[in-house]
Design a protein around this motif. Structure first.
Motif, mmCIF file in Angstrom:
data_model
loop_
_atom_site.group_PDB
_atom_site.id
_atom_site.type_symbol
_atom_site.label_atom_id
_atom_site.label_comp_id
_atom_site.label_asym_id
_atom_site.label_seq_id
_atom_site.Cartn_x
_atom_site.Cartn_y
_atom_site.Cartn_z
ATOM 1 N N PRO A 1 0.834 -1.204 0.000
ATOM 2 C CA PRO A 1 0.000 0.000 0.000
ATOM 3 C C PRO A 1 0.866 1.250 0.000
ATOM 4 O O PRO A 1 2.051 1.181 0.314
ATOM 5 C CB PRO A 1 -0.769 -0.130 1.316
ATOM 6 C CG PRO A 1 0.150 -0.892 2.210
ATOM 7 C CD PRO A 1 0.889 -1.865 1.325
ATOM 8 N N ASP B 1 -1.741 4.639 3.262
ATOM 9 C CA ASP B 1 -2.835 3.671 3.207
ATOM 10 C C ASP B 1 -2.963 2.917 4.526
ATOM 11 O O ASP B 1 -1.981 2.656 5.208
ATOM 12 C CB ASP B 1 -2.600 2.652 2.090
ATOM 13 C CG ASP B 1 -2.753 3.273 0.720
ATOM 14 O OD1 ASP B 1 -3.146 4.449 0.669
ATOM 15 O OD2 ASP B 1 -2.489 2.595 -0.279
ATOM 16 N N ALA C 1 -7.484 -2.528 4.948
ATOM 17 C CA ALA C 1 -8.939 -2.578 4.953
ATOM 18 C C ALA C 1 -9.440 -3.482 6.079
ATOM 19 O O ALA C 1 -8.717 -4.333 6.594
ATOM 20 C CB ALA C 1 -9.443 -3.084 3.603
ATOM 21 N N LYS D 1 -12.307 -6.706 1.201
ATOM 22 C CA LYS D 1 -12.061 -5.310 0.834
ATOM 23 C C LYS D 1 -10.596 -5.088 0.481
ATOM 24 O O LYS D 1 -10.268 -4.340 -0.456
ATOM 25 C CB LYS D 1 -12.468 -4.392 1.983
ATOM 26 C CG LYS D 1 -13.982 -4.299 2.190
ATOM 27 C CD LYS D 1 -14.312 -3.314 3.298
ATOM 28 C CE LYS D 1 -15.827 -3.193 3.487
ATOM 29 N NZ LYS D 1 -16.169 -2.253 4.591
ATOM 30 N N GLU D 2 -9.706 -5.742 1.236
ATOM 31 C CA GLU D 2 -8.285 -5.610 0.923
ATOM 32 C C GLU D 2 -7.985 -6.175 -0.456
ATOM 33 O O GLU D 2 -7.210 -5.591 -1.229
ATOM 34 C CB GLU D 2 -7.459 -6.343 1.987
ATOM 35 C CG GLU D 2 -5.954 -6.293 1.775
ATOM 36 C CD GLU D 2 -5.327 -4.950 2.100
ATOM 37 O OE1 GLU D 2 -4.098 -4.870 2.082
ATOM 38 O OE2 GLU D 2 -6.070 -3.975 2.353
ATOM 39 N N ARG E 1 -9.045 -3.709 -3.127
ATOM 40 C CA ARG E 1 -8.077 -2.615 -3.263
ATOM 41 C C ARG E 1 -6.835 -3.080 -4.002
ATOM 42 O O ARG E 1 -6.287 -2.379 -4.864
ATOM 43 C CB ARG E 1 -7.689 -2.085 -1.883
ATOM 44 C CG ARG E 1 -8.808 -1.374 -1.136
ATOM 45 C CD ARG E 1 -8.369 -0.950 0.258
ATOM 46 N NE ARG E 1 -7.276 0.011 0.188
ATOM 47 C CZ ARG E 1 -6.083 -0.174 0.747
ATOM 48 N NH1 ARG E 1 -5.805 -1.297 1.384
ATOM 49 N NH2 ARG E 1 -5.157 0.750 0.661
ATOM 50 N N TRP F 1 -5.273 -1.854 -7.639
ATOM 51 C CA TRP F 1 -3.881 -1.429 -7.793
ATOM 52 C C TRP F 1 -3.218 -2.173 -8.943
ATOM 53 O O TRP F 1 -2.568 -1.565 -9.800
ATOM 54 C CB TRP F 1 -3.124 -1.673 -6.484
ATOM 55 C CG TRP F 1 -1.667 -1.313 -6.520
ATOM 56 C CD1 TRP F 1 -1.131 -0.057 -6.503
ATOM 57 C CD2 TRP F 1 -0.561 -2.226 -6.569
ATOM 58 N NE1 TRP F 1 0.249 -0.121 -6.536
ATOM 59 C CE2 TRP F 1 0.626 -1.437 -6.579
ATOM 60 C CE3 TRP F 1 -0.448 -3.611 -6.603
ATOM 61 C CZ2 TRP F 1 1.900 -2.011 -6.613
ATOM 62 C CZ3 TRP F 1 0.818 -4.184 -6.630
ATOM 63 C CH2 TRP F 1 1.973 -3.388 -6.648
#
Length: 387
Positions: free
Chosen positions: A153, A157, A160, A165-166, A169, A173
């Motif tokens: 991250p 950041d 999450a 959710k992680e 993300r 990316w």
């Protein structure tokens, strides 16, 4: 007669890295003991055992994963060696892996496959300082070579709340990275997550994103789809070295300043980096031929027979794109195979030489010494008897 030391070994059995450390500790005790070992199987992150508060021992080998364990270990007042590095400011000697070596191995592996865009998939600042510094070392090395490197991250950041959710993300990316791109993950856990995120994002591995992890956990690496290339950090040597250090501390020696960080590591290639990211089709064909046939004793003339290039053009393109001449590429792949055979088999050195395409054992021995910096026999002995 020497008093038998009573040693608490607080190292997890739930992960391959921890079990590798235990193998190294066991080897040291067999060779230099005996020790009376206080040990029970447990997982990483479990609270310290209740008996530690009342225990009257001589030393502790521990993977400190939280402040509670740190306080319990410090409260004993005994010599202790930390093999984790997650909790900063403990004042305990550390034994671990040299992040600079890991960054160099990952960068060289990806560069040899033709990547000129890079990424690092790590963890938020403050969560695990040693792993965070691993990303800093990789980023610095890539930037020194003049290439871009994205980091996940980012500096601000936060992780999450849920795994889903992680992963979303992480998938976003990956989808936004310029491709093709070679990405180093801070460990195999993160590497497996990254491969899952690539599937979510519809990104092809290794054609668009090549991934290399760290620790070479065989279950995680082979469970991943595609299988995960990783760096074997030789945890047996780390465990042996930590046990040797604790033995000296229990005898009254002072701990070394700054800790002990080992660098006898190697890349284990699997499907996640089995690709050539080259824009030059002729050069890609040449490198592919070298990769497939290096251990058959080929020469540069054999490579030239596969491509429509003169020797001088092939030499120039290899040096410009890959940083090595064709002859050095062949030798490098032979030596890498030799290192694997020396580490994983008991084949005689003459047989290792033949399997790696060297004409004679002497030529192999001299080439290995020039490339690695030590003789093949000494290299094998050091792996088998670290410390």
């Amino acid at each position: 007669m020497r008093k038998i030391p009573h040693v608490a070994v607080l190292i997890e059995t739930s992960r391959a890295y921890g079990r590798g450390l235990l193998e190294g500790v066991a080897r040291f005790v067999r060779e230099n003991g005996p020790w009376s070992i206080y040990f029970r199987p447990h997982a990483l992150g479990e609270p310290p055992p209740p008996w530690l508060r009342r225990w009257k021992g001589d030393g502790i080998l521990v993977r400190i994963d939280n402040r509670e364990t740190a306080r319990a270990v410090r409260a004993t007042g005994l010599p202790a060696v930390d093999l984790r590095g997650r909790v900063p400011g403990l004042g305990l000697p550390r034994v671990g892996v040299d992040n600079r070596v890991l960054a160099r191995l990952a960068a060289e592996h990806l560069l040899e496959r033709g990547f000129r865009r890079f990424g690092f998939c790590g963890i938020p600042r403050g969560e695990h300082p040693h792993l965070y510094r691993r990303g800093e070392d990789f980023l610095r090395l890539i930037e020194e070579k003049g290439y871009p490197c994205a980091v996940f991250p980012g500096p601000n950041d936060r992780r999450a709340a849920t795994w889903e959710k992680e992963q979303d993300r992480l998938a976003a990316w990956v989808a936004g990275l310029p491709k093709p791109v070679g990405v180093m993950a801070c460990n195999d856990d993160r590497g497996q997550q990254l491969l899952d995120a690539c599937r979510r994002a519809g990104v092809l591995v290794p054609d668009e994103v090549a991934v290399i992890g760290v620790e070479n956990d065989p279950i995680l690496c082979n469970l991943a789809t595609p299988t995960l290339t990783s760096i074997d950090v030789n945890p047996q040597q780390v465990g042996y070295t930590a046990a040797a250090l604790l033995d000296r501390l229990m005898a009254g020696d002072r701990p070394p300043p700054g800790g002990v960080f080992l660098g006898d590591c190697r890349v284990v290639t699997r499907q996640s980096t089995d690709v050539l990211a080259l824009d030059d089709p002729e050069l890609a064909r040449a490198v592919h031929f070298i990769r497939e046939h290096a251990c058959e004793g080929i020469r540069v003339a054999d490579v030239l027979a596969q491509v429509s290039m003169s020797r001088s053009v092939l030499e120039r393109r290899c040096k410009q794109v890959l940083g090595r001449a064709p002859k050095a590429l062949i030798l490098g792949m032979q030596i890498e195979r030799a290192r694997q055979l020396l580490a994983e088999t008991d084949l005689p050195l003459k047989m290792v030489a033949l399997k790696c395409g060297f004409r004679t054992a002497k030529y192999f021995g001299d080439a290995f010494h020039r490339w690695v910096g030590e003789r093949a026999g000494a290299y094998r002995r050091r792996l088998r008897q670290p410390g």
